[in-house]
Design a protein around this motif. Structure first.
Motif, short mmCIF file in Angstrom:
data_model
loop_
_atom_site.label_atom_id
_atom_site.label_comp_id
_atom_site.label_asym_id
_atom_site.label_seq_id
_atom_site.Cartn_x
_atom_site.Cartn_y
_atom_site.Cartn_z
N ARG A 185 -5.86 -0.71 -0.18
CA ARG A 185 -6.26 -1.41 1.04
C ARG A 185 -5.03 -2.01 1.73
O ARG A 185 -4.86 -1.94 2.93
N LYS A 205 -18.56 -9.75 6.19
CA LYS A 205 -17.82 -10.40 5.10
C LYS A 205 -16.82 -11.41 5.66
O LYS A 205 -16.62 -12.48 5.13
N GLY A 206 -16.18 -11.05 6.75
CA GLY A 206 -15.20 -11.93 7.37
C GLY A 206 -14.75 -11.32 8.67
O GLY A 206 -15.42 -10.43 9.19
N HIS A 207 -13.68 -11.83 9.19
CA HIS A 207 -13.09 -11.17 10.34
C HIS A 207 -12.42 -9.90 9.86
O HIS A 207 -12.11 -9.76 8.69
N GLY A 208 -12.19 -8.99 10.78
CA GLY A 208 -11.68 -7.73 10.26
C GLY A 208 -10.72 -7.03 11.17
O GLY A 208 -9.87 -7.65 11.81
N MET A 259 -25.04 -14.26 14.45
CA MET A 259 -23.95 -13.79 13.60
C MET A 259 -23.86 -14.64 12.36
O MET A 259 -24.02 -15.86 12.41
N GLN A 260 -23.60 -14.01 11.26
CA GLN A 260 -23.35 -14.73 10.02
C GLN A 260 -22.07 -14.16 9.40
O GLN A 260 -22.09 -13.12 8.75
N ILE A 261 -20.96 -14.87 9.67
CA ILE A 261 -19.67 -14.43 9.12
C ILE A 261 -19.52 -15.08 7.74
O ILE A 261 -19.89 -16.23 7.55
N GLY A 262 -18.96 -14.36 6.81
CA GLY A 262 -18.84 -14.87 5.45
C GLY A 262 -20.00 -14.39 4.58
O GLY A 262 -20.22 -14.90 3.49
N TRP A 290 -21.30 -11.44 2.53
CA TRP A 290 -20.78 -10.25 1.88
C TRP A 290 -21.96 -9.46 1.31
O TRP A 290 -22.52 -9.84 0.29
N GLU A 303 -24.05 -11.95 -0.88
CA GLU A 303 -23.60 -12.90 -1.89
C GLU A 303 -23.66 -14.30 -1.28
O GLU A 303 -23.30 -14.51 -0.12
N ALA A 304 -24.18 -15.28 -2.03
CA ALA A 304 -24.27 -16.66 -1.54
C ALA A 304 -24.08 -17.60 -2.72
O ALA A 304 -24.02 -17.17 -3.87
N GLN A 321 -28.64 -13.84 -0.97
CA GLN A 321 -29.58 -14.03 0.13
C GLN A 321 -30.13 -12.67 0.52
O GLN A 321 -29.39 -11.71 0.68
N ALA A 335 -9.30 0.10 4.90
CA ALA A 335 -8.70 -1.16 5.36
C ALA A 335 -9.78 -2.21 5.60
O ALA A 335 -9.64 -3.36 5.20
N GLY A 336 -10.85 -1.83 6.23
CA GLY A 336 -11.91 -2.79 6.55
C GLY A 336 -12.67 -3.26 5.34
O GLY A 336 -13.31 -4.31 5.38
N GLY A 337 -12.62 -2.49 4.27
CA GLY A 337 -13.33 -2.89 3.05
C GLY A 337 -14.68 -2.21 2.90
O GLY A 337 -15.38 -2.45 1.92
N GLN A 363 -14.63 -18.11 4.70
CA GLN A 363 -15.61 -17.47 5.57
C GLN A 363 -15.03 -16.28 6.30
O GLN A 363 -15.67 -15.24 6.41
N VAL A 364 -13.80 -16.40 6.79
CA VAL A 364 -13.25 -15.30 7.59
C VAL A 364 -12.49 -14.28 6.76
O VAL A 364 -12.19 -13.19 7.24
N CYS A 365 -12.18 -14.61 5.52
CA CYS A 365 -11.39 -13.69 4.68
C CYS A 365 -12.15 -12.39 4.48
O CYS A 365 -13.25 -12.40 3.95
N HIS A 395 -22.53 -22.43 1.91
CA HIS A 395 -23.64 -21.91 1.09
C HIS A 395 -23.85 -20.42 1.34
O HIS A 395 -24.51 -19.75 0.56
N ARG A 396 -23.34 -19.96 2.48
CA ARG A 396 -23.43 -18.56 2.88
C ARG A 396 -24.88 -18.09 3.00
O ARG A 396 -25.29 -17.08 2.45
#
Lengths: 576, 413, 409
Positions: free
Chosen positions: A542, B33-36, B270-273, B275, B292-293, B298, B313-315, C70-72, C314-315
């Motif tokens: 990655r 998952k996050g910003h990308g 939007m729900q960032i974070g 996964w 994952e929470a 969730q 790269a993006g995962g 959160q952004v990772c 808490h996500r």
């Protein structure tokens, strides 16, 4: 054509060659050292960084073991800033012969290698990631060594006593007058100029390349290049050197050095020290052996793989590579081949480089009639400017001060007669001036230099990059060796670009063009790629894709190929 | 909470898909998952790197590479997607300029020229045709920014026949004495006093050097870039253009913000974070995913799904040491064209790139995921962007174009 | 160290150095003191080693808001790594008295709340007293300290009678220090809503969740606080009773922060974590199962709402917004701001007060622009910060939900 007159020409800018140059200079013998690349460009710069306690050789090669133990103590005294006092474990895993433990202990005693058995609880307290199924553990005085820094420090000391060091000078030929070697012809790779060296003596310390050098004088020296593959993992899951307690084999050492843990090595006979590949099987083997020491090892992130070639001297046929003698040999070509004025040093290992140099220089000194004693074991090495730092921060509070060696349980097995290596002392030898892991972090913190980081992974500041440039780095790879630029997780994703631009800005006045810089940048990207390719999966794949996004997507460096040409004082493998 | 559509991934493709479905009146959630990847790229829209007329080249793909994602969704999706993206950027006062039928060449932070198609108005004055008009260009930076080196950029531009010089400006006094990241510089440029100081220095340099245009690092404001550039142009008397810098790319972040604004306005969530680790299936339909929470997972339910989690790269894809390549959210079958030993070329910059980066999920023309036998895996899932198999977005220079085309397509039908 | 422990350290391997965390970090955006989450987190972690001197103090400027996590895009638990590093620093250098005292929420609260509260509050409102506190304790003289309640929530609860018999079973209410000592009305609203939905509310013995101790690096204190809570809550969890809390940070600590950061992973800890819910998470689950009562009075109001970063950690998305969306007429405007800045006790500290105010700027502007007479936020310290900065009164969303049900406040 330049002409140089000197007493001794030393060939090879690795540990042994620079060690010889320093020793000669300290005895007042004029010498010139010549190296075709940068210092440590050969095997010295490609080893795992283990400062041997000697434990590895106590059974197979007792003489080596004893030498290692003695030199270990000397190096700790003369170059603490190049060493980390990690201590070492010899562990018996379920895959090893449990009987070997007693033999190991007895042989440590015989060879004078300090060792002490620890309880397993103590081992796991200190290294929780180790395999809980390990059945016995002995502590020894292993450490880890920055072989780049040590060699630079040695070279600096040599220079301070008058030695001349010529890097990026290739030996084109040795000059023989009858049965006497009297000099050499060199090519300055930066300028293309020829250099004629006249000397009274030639010391061939070219390691795995010693055979090639000897051939230039019409001599036959059979050096078996033994390829050793190593893999660096992204962080130190262990902080103590860990050896398998068994007869030496592949993948049986795990060395914490700087920010990484290095597992090694293989030992594969290769025909040529300049061309070899790392195979997927070797990587798989390293990971599998790592699993035996640290469960889950292969799930950790591998950063990079590389190989070095051991300079093993073959004077008897038929023995397998691993069984070749580790002890070095001095080949006096006068007695061996009837050719005066040349000595080849072959074999050996980093830990005993000083001793090898001492004995080789003893021979040279005798030949030259110099009777001054060797002083390399007494004088402390200087600190190169790229490594200068402030002392370790004071230890606050007493909570973290615990003795390094808690004695084994009274009823546990002990080695009678062998003392605890150092005994309780200030932790990790910080007070003795050893390098410690947090050193660069402490420096950056104290200097508020976070904004000055060029290589963020390895915390290399602009100041240190500029110092490397000022001290003569000829390309990006040299800067890497000087300051660890590009050796962290992103393998140069950000810092190769930054360093290339700094190099250009610093050298533009010396005639370095952007085309030279582009060539150096492209070359170094490819150098990093070579080490990455064998370990690209998971996070590192990655990372590689993000790096590609940077260099191809954002910067478009591939479009610079048309305006990239080596030269202008920047020397790369491409131009060599 | 039940949604009509849940989009996994918040890159260009995912955001355009979510926007499309929100605007159709659906209840939409973006889980990421996050910003990308948008934040890692130049903030330009690359359509087809090598082609002088990208749109025509995309049209030709239908015949030459029918499984290429462009070919799957067709040229109309690309054109309409670009129009929607431009409108979103326009709405936040950050217009994109250029055409899908022409490649532009823009200087990079190392002074190479990079082909792209749509670029923010803040960058267009650096296009190669303008650079080559015979009038001198100034590249100006700040030493405090670690990722911008005017002397090297200018030297490489000169090596390509342009008239250019590089200079470092003095850092104007501000509240900041450190942490000079591109993003913090963007914040500083939004302070009028700061940019006025820069403008004054530029005006002086332009007056003395007769520069027609000035290239600056791509961090001239995050939300007010157009204003910043306009002010600097007025003050300096030269055209100003941005050159994108290393991640995090501020122009990339601006594209994300433009789409985020559009999505919020359209009522999307939007729900960032979040996964997403697995899906739940009933009779070949994806009915739920689990993210994952803290302390538990969730569960999210929706009628239809868009997978926009990216490539390696993006995962969205992950390669294991064993050689297996996984699709990380739903475990969809991944198509890898090369054996592990052939994943990577010997040369880093090999023209064809590295085969592993062509791995992805194979899809039909409706972007539904296919298994190795070519059967649809889940009929209510669309795969978009870099997660799709069979192309290398970086080496083909179509990262944003494919994201826009497939993302837009998944937002419609 | 078991495999979960190793997993946290190992997770730094996921960092691909992309800087997204640093570019999103609200603290980096306003101060030069903090080198950023990537720097102090996965990057510095490679240079840290147990038993060696802690080389970097700048990690202390991490507010623990978890925007980085959160952004990772690669899943590095940056905030946890930072918390660990701070813990190691405190273990080596000791805990300053200021941090010792503000981390003891139950001690301070216990001393303040009760009949003496008016006197305490008066003192805290007086400038000279605050000046003395700043000089002596290093707590900024303008820091938003809460006003103590004249009665404790627990005393109220003892006298409280449920309005209707329980039909759906029992839940344990975790009120936390803020509700007990400063804002009993939040607990009263929670109890009312839970009882209205047919639950019997049990008030288990409990103590401070330990979060302020964790975020001030007092891991010893935090470990014993968490162990005590686990001991007190476990019997209820074993009987299948959910633990429901109104403080998003208390519930996050029970669910995740204490186990992860303190390295507590035994079965009891895991059981309590698995049994703990934020109240709106709990109510949203009821709603998803169709079991939430929806006998709401129409509430034609438009209110600004800030999902606090500890809640986002808490996500779970935005459970309070999801549930309040069911109230006819009520419209919530989400702040889209990263953080209010206070981060528990962070913004109270003399050297960090201004950072905290600067971090919260965009949120404060949002609240002011909204022009409402009330702002909603799930976390107590955030409410105090928002009200302190904007003058707009704040409530926990559960109070609005109780009002929507027409329940007595």
């Amino acid at each position: 054509m330049r002409n140089i007159e000197t007493e001794v020409l030393v060939i090879g800018g690795g540990a042994t060659g620079t060690g010889c140059a320093r020793d000669l200079a300290l005895r007042g013998i004029r010498c010139v050292l010549v190296e075709k690349g940068d210092l440590t460009h050969g095997t010295t710069g490609r080893y795992h960084g283990l400062l041997h306690s000697g434990g590895r050789y106590v059974t197979k090669d007792p003489q080596s073991a004893t030498e290692c133990a003695r030199e270990n103590a000397i190096l700790r005294r003369i170059m603490p800033h190049c060493l980390e006092d990690t201590a070492g474990f010899f562990v018996i895993t379920p895959w090893d012969d449990p009987e070997y433990g007693d033999l190991f202990a007895a042989n440590c005693l015989k060879t004078g290698v300090p060792a002490q058995e620890l309880t397993l609880a103590e081992m796991l307290r200190r290294e929780p990631a180790l395999n809980p199924q390990i059945s016995r553990v002995f502590e020894v005085q292993d450490g880890s060594a920055d072989s780049f820094l040590a060699t630079h420090a040695t070279a600096q000391a040599a220079r301070e006593y008058g030695a001349q060091i010529l890097t990026y000078h290739n030996i084109i030929g040795l000059v023989r007058e009858g049965d006497r070697v009297t000099g050499a012809v060199l090519e300055d790779l930066r300028s293309g100029e020829r250099v004629q060296v006249r000397c009274a003596y030639v010391l061939n310390a070219a390691g795995a390349w010693a055979g090639k050098i000897a051939a230039l004088a019409g001599l036959t020296v059979t050096v078996v290049p033994g390829k050793g593959t190593m893999v660096a993992m992204n962080h130190r899951m262990i902080n103590t050197v860990v050896n398998r307690c068994k007869l030496p084999a592949d993948g049986d050492i795990l060395v914490p050095i700087h920010t990484v843990a290095v597992i090694g090595t293989t030992d594969v006979h290769v025909p040529d020290p300049d061309t070899f590949d790392i195979t997927p099987e070797e990587i798989q083997l390293m990971l599998a052996e790592g699993e035996k020491l640290v469960p889950g090892f292969s799930q950790y992130r591998a950063l990079r793989a590389w190989a070095g070639v051991r300079p093993l001297y073959k004077d008897v046929d038929g023995a397998s590579d691993r069984d070749l003698p580790r002890t070095y040999k001095l080949l006096d070509h006068a007695t061996r081949d009837g050719v005066q004025g040349m000595l080849s040093i072959v074999g050996g290992k980093w830990t005993t480089y000083r001793l090898m140099a001492e004995e080789a220089v003893n021979e040279v000194a005798r030949y030259l009639g110099n009777t001054k004693p060797c002083r390399t074991a007494e004088e402390v090495l200087p600190v190169p400017v790229t490594a200068q730092r402030s002392p370790a921060p004071p230890l606050a509070g007493s909570a973290m001060r615990y003795p390094r060696h808690e004695p084994a349980a009274p009823d546990g097995p002990r080695l009678n007669g062998v003392r605890a290596p150092i005994g309780p002392q200030p932790i990790y030898g910080l007070d003795a001036g050893f390098y410690y892991l947090g050193q660069h972090l402490a420096d950056v913190e104290r200097e508020h230099a976070q904004d000055e980081l060029i290589c963020e992974c390895e915390l290399v500041t602009r100041e240190r990059v500029l110092a490397a440039l000022a001290s003569g780095a000829a390309n990006l790879d040299d800067i890497r060796r000087d300051v660890r630029m590009g050796m962290g997780p992103c393998q140069g994703g950000w810092c190769i670009y930054r360093t290339a631009a700094l190099l250009f800005e610093q050298r533009v006045a010396d005639g370095v063009s952007s085309a030279n810089t582009n060539a150096a940048l492209l070359h170094f990207l490819q150098e990093r790629w070579k080490g990455l390719r064998p370990v690209l999966w998971g996070d590192q794949l990655r990372q590689a894709r993000l790096d590609e996004q940077i260099y191809v997507g954002l910067l478009g460096v591939h479009r610079l190929q048309a305006i990239a040409e080596p030269g202008g004082g920047l020397v790369t493998d491409d131009s060599r | 909470m039940a949604y009509d559509t849940i989009v996994l991934g918040a890159g260009l493709a995912g955001m355009l898909a979510a926007l499309g479905r929100s605007e159709r009146g659906e209840r939409v959630l973006v889980l990421a998952k996050g910003h990308g990847a948008t934040h890692w790229a130049a903030g330009c829209i690359d359509l087809f790197g090598a082609a002088t007329n990208p749109l025509a080249a995309v049209r030709d793909l239908a015949a030459t590479q029918p499984t290429h994602p462009y070919a799957l969704v067709g040229v109309t999706a690309l054109e309409q997607g670009l129009a929607r993206l431009r409108a979103a950027c326009e709405a936040v006062g950050y217009p994109l300029v250029g055409s899908a039928e022409r490649s532009l060449l823009l200087p990079t932070a190392v002074g190479a020229l990079r082909p792209t198609s749509l670029v923010p108005a803040t960058m267009v004055a650096g296009e190669s045709r303008q650079l080559g008009d015979g009038r001198p260009t100034l590249i100006a930076g700040l030493r405090e920014l670690r990722d911008f080196f005017p002397p090297l950029i200018a030297a490489n531009l000169r090596a390509q026949g342009f008239t250019a010089e590089g200079v470092y400006l003095d850092l104007p006094p501000s509240t900041r004495h450190g942490a000079f990241s591109p993003m913090n510089f963007a914040r500083l440029f939004e302070q009028p006093a700061f940019r006025e100081q820069i403008g004054r220095q530029l005006a002086d340099l332009v007056r003395r050097g007769g520069y027609a245009r000035v290239g600056l690092p791509g961090c001239l404001g995050l939300h007010q870039a157009t204003t910043v550039v306009r002010d600097l142009q007025t003050q300096s008397g030269a055209l100003i253009f941005e050159i994108p810098t290393l991640p995090v790319s501020v122009p990339g972040a601006r594209l994300f913000h433009a789409l985020e604004q559009a999505l919020v306005r359209a009522g999307g969530q939007m729900q960032i974070g979040a996964w997403v680790r697995r899906g739940e299936v009933q009779t070949e339909q994806l009915v739920a995913v689990y993210s994952e929470a803290a302390a538990r997972e969730q569960r999210h339910t929706a009628q239809r799904w868009v997978l926009a989690t990216g490539g390696i790269a993006g995962g969205g894809l992950r390669a294991e040491p064993t050689g297996e390549v996984r699709e990380t959210a739903l475990g969809l079958p991944v198509q890898v064209s090369a054996a592990q030993s052939a994943w990577l070329a010997q040369r880093f910059l090999a023209d064809a790139g590295h085969p592993i980066f062509r791995a992805g999920v194979a899809t039909d023309r409706d972007l539904r995921p296919l298994d190795a036998a070519g059967r649809v895996v889940y009929a209510n899932v669309a795969v978009v962007g870099a997660a799709i198999a069979g192309f290398d977005p970086l080496r083909e220079g179509c990262l944003e174009g494919v994201a826009v085309a497939t993302g837009f397509a998944a937002g419609q039908h | 160290m078991d495999h979960r422990e190793l997993a946290l350290t190992q997770a730094l391997d996921h960092c691909i150095k992309c800087n997204l965390c640093t570019s999103a970090c609200p603290v980096v955006a306003v101060t030069d003191q903090f080198p950023g989450p990537k720097y102090v987190g996965p990057q510095a972690e490679r240079f840290r080693r147990a038993g060696q001197p802690v080389p970097d103090a700048s990690v202390d400027y991490c507010s623990g808001c978890r925007v980085c996590n959160q952004v990772c895009p690669t899943g590095v638990p940056i905030a946890e790594l930072n918390a660990r590093a701070r813990g190691a620093m405190v273990a080596e250098r000791g805990l300053p008295f200021r941090n010792w005292i503000i981390a003891r929420a139950d001690l301070v609260g216990g001393l303040s709340a009760g009949p003496q509260a008016p006197l305490v509050n008066l003192g805290l409102k007086m400038a000279p007293a605050r000046w003395v506190i700043e000089q002596l304790l290093g707590i900024h003289h303008q820091a938003p300290l809460p006003m103590a309640s004249t009665y404790r929530f627990r005393s109220w609860f003892k006298r409280h009678q449920a309005a209707q018999p329980a039909t759906k079973g029992q839940v344990v209410y975790f009120h936390g220090c803020a509700t007990n000592y400063y804002e009993p009305h939040v607990g009263q609203a929670a109890v009312a809503v839970l009882e209205h939905n047919g639950f019997e509310v049990i008030l288990a013995e409990q103590n401070c969740c330990g979060l302020p101790l964790i975020s001030n690096g007092d891991f010893k204190g935090a470990t014993s606080a968490h162990a005590a809570n686990v001991r007190k809550l476990l019997p209820y969890v074993r009987r299948g009773m959910p633990i429901v809390g109104t403080s998003t940070s208390c519930t996050l600590t029970l669910k995740e922060e204490a186990p992860e950061i303190l390295g507590l992973h035994d079965e009891a800890v895991r059981a309590v974590a698995a049994g703990t819910y934020d109240i709106f998470e709990f109510l949203r689950q009821l709603a998803e199962r169709g079991e939430l009562k929806t006998d709401f009075r129409p509430m034609p109001r438009r209110l600004p709402y800030h999902p606090p970063c500890q809640y986002r950690a808490h996500r779970l998305g935005k459970p309070a917004m999801d549930v309040l969306a069911l109230v006819p007429g009520l419209q919530l405007d989400e702040s889209h701001a990263d953080c209010c800045g206070i981060a528990g006790t962070y913004g109270l500290k003399r050297e960090k007060y201004q950072i905290a105010q600067d971090v919260g700027q965009s949120l404060f502007e949002f609240v002011r622009r909204a022009g409402a007479d009330l702002v909603l936020c799930d976390s107590e310290t955030c409410r105090w910060q928002i009200t302190h900065a904007t003058g707009v009164p704040s409530q926990h969303p559960i109070e609005v939900l109780a009002a929507a049900y027409g329940l007595r406040r």
